[in-house]
Design a protein around this motif. Structure first.
Motif, short mmCIF file in Angstrom:
data_model
loop_
_atom_site.label_atom_id
_atom_site.label_comp_id
_atom_site.label_asym_id
_atom_site.label_seq_id
_atom_site.Cartn_x
_atom_site.Cartn_y
_atom_site.Cartn_z
N LEU A 157 -8.88 7.56 2.26
CA LEU A 157 -8.70 6.22 1.70
C LEU A 157 -8.32 5.22 2.78
O LEU A 157 -8.79 4.07 2.76
N ALA A 158 -7.49 5.63 3.72
CA ALA A 158 -7.09 4.72 4.80
C ALA A 158 -8.30 4.27 5.61
O ALA A 158 -8.39 3.10 6.01
N ARG A 159 -9.23 5.16 5.83
CA ARG A 159 -10.43 4.82 6.60
C ARG A 159 -11.33 3.86 5.82
O ARG A 159 -12.19 3.19 6.41
N LEU A 160 -11.15 3.81 4.51
CA LEU A 160 -11.94 2.91 3.67
C LEU A 160 -11.19 1.62 3.34
O LEU A 160 -11.65 0.83 2.53
N GLY A 161 -10.03 1.42 3.97
CA GLY A 161 -9.30 0.17 3.80
C GLY A 161 -8.19 0.18 2.79
O GLY A 161 -7.67 -0.89 2.44
N VAL A 162 -7.80 1.36 2.30
CA VAL A 162 -6.74 1.46 1.30
C VAL A 162 -5.44 1.92 1.96
O VAL A 162 -5.39 3.00 2.54
N ARG A 163 -4.41 1.09 1.86
CA ARG A 163 -3.09 1.46 2.34
C ARG A 163 -2.33 2.12 1.19
O ARG A 163 -2.12 1.50 0.14
N ASN A 164 -1.93 3.35 1.37
CA ASN A 164 -1.22 4.09 0.33
C ASN A 164 0.22 3.59 0.26
O ASN A 164 0.97 3.65 1.24
N ALA A 165 0.63 3.11 -0.90
CA ALA A 165 1.97 2.57 -1.08
C ALA A 165 3.06 3.62 -0.84
O ALA A 165 4.21 3.26 -0.56
N TYR A 166 2.71 4.89 -0.93
CA TYR A 166 3.69 5.96 -0.75
C TYR A 166 3.41 6.83 0.47
O TYR A 166 3.89 7.95 0.57
N VAL A 234 -19.97 6.74 -1.87
CA VAL A 234 -19.54 6.89 -3.26
C VAL A 234 -18.17 6.27 -3.48
O VAL A 234 -17.95 5.49 -4.42
N LEU A 235 -17.22 6.61 -2.61
CA LEU A 235 -15.87 6.08 -2.75
C LEU A 235 -15.82 4.59 -2.46
O LEU A 235 -15.15 3.82 -3.17
N GLY A 236 -16.53 4.16 -1.42
CA GLY A 236 -16.53 2.75 -1.05
C GLY A 236 -17.05 1.87 -2.16
O GLY A 236 -16.49 0.79 -2.42
N ALA A 237 -18.09 2.32 -2.85
CA ALA A 237 -18.65 1.53 -3.94
C ALA A 237 -17.66 1.38 -5.09
O ALA A 237 -17.50 0.30 -5.67
N ALA A 238 -16.97 2.48 -5.43
CA ALA A 238 -15.99 2.43 -6.53
C ALA A 238 -14.81 1.54 -6.18
O ALA A 238 -14.32 0.76 -7.01
N LEU A 239 -14.35 1.62 -4.94
CA LEU A 239 -13.22 0.79 -4.51
C LEU A 239 -13.60 -0.69 -4.49
O LEU A 239 -12.84 -1.55 -4.94
#
Length: 248
Positions: A157-166, A234-239
């Motif tokens: 997720l981090a590589r796709l631009g998502v910072r995990n809050a935890y 697949v993940l990038g499109a959903a995000l």
């Protein structure tokens, strides 16, 4: 690995798919949770946490492949005690996944490095962030559990631009109350995979009324195997779809 490997039992769905896609003739046993490739016809040895050790031994495997997170040390020790060779992987980052897949397939099973593994590495080396968001990422409900520090899914997720809050939590899969998860400013997105808990459009998003929800494929988020080649798309499109949606 010593000697020629002709019979493999896999206790990890990701590794089952990887072996089946590369050397299907080797695979003689897999868990009940090993759903890919579709139509897989091998002996089932129960689950990842409660494998049927007697059935595994009866299959006379040259190698059992396992994972330090998905399988219990006591079960793996029992298999070794029965004289069975066990290869245990550790996968908490994408680079680890690539290295461990090569170790399992080439060093462990004696197979040539597969083209799908080259393709997956190439795709991920060129990946660009699909979003720019801080997210909470539940993996279970009743009780609520989320991705914490040091997880393979979190790295993807981090590589796709998502910072995990935890990501900075002391635990890898902390239990967190739904009130805390919904605190204002905690996150701008909730990512809901369909495994290990099967979040759906009707089971999950309603618990986060202030956040856009990205329903994602758990296989593409948590499995390390042939699915890695298509996971970024697949993940990038959903995000991206969830992030572009109007606020709930």
């Amino acid at each position: 690995m010593t000697g020629t490997v002709r019979r493999v039992v896999s206790l990890v769905p990701s590794l089952t798919e990887a072996v089946a896609a590369t050397g299907p003739e080797l695979l003689v046993g897999a868990t009940d949770w090993c759903s890919h490739p579709p139509g897989l016809d091998v002996v089932r040895v129960r689950g990842t946490k409660n494998p049927d050790l007697e059935r595994i031994a009866a299959l006379r495997p040259d190698l059992v492949v396992a994972n330090e997170e998905e399988n219990r040390p006591a079960d793996l020790a029992a298999l070794r005690g029965a004289g069975i060779e066990v290869l245990v992987t550790e996968v908490r980052t994408l680079p680890q996944a690539f290295a461990e897949l090569e170790r399992v397939l080439t060093a462990g099973c004696g197979l040539p490095r597969p083209a799908w593994l080259d393709e997956a590495e190439e795709v991920w080396s060129a990946v660009r962030p699909a979003v720019d968001a801080t997210a909470v990422v539940p993996v279970w409900r009743r009780p609520w559990m989320v991705l914490g520090r040091d997880t393979f899914a979190g790295d993807l997720l981090a590589r796709l631009g998502v910072r995990n809050a935890y990501a900075g939590h002391t635990e890898r899969y902390p239990r967190v109350g739904i009130g805390e998860l919904n605190e204002p400013g905690r996150a701008g997105l909730v990512v809901l995979p369909d495994e290990p808990y099967r979040f759906t459009a009707g089971d999950g998003p309603e618990a986060f009324p202030g956040l856009p929800a990205a329903l994602v494929s758990g296989r593409h988020l948590t499995w390390y195997g042939p699915s890695l080649a298509e996971a970024p798309a697949v993940l990038g499109a959903a995000l991206a779809e969830a992030s572009a949606a109007p606020p709930p």
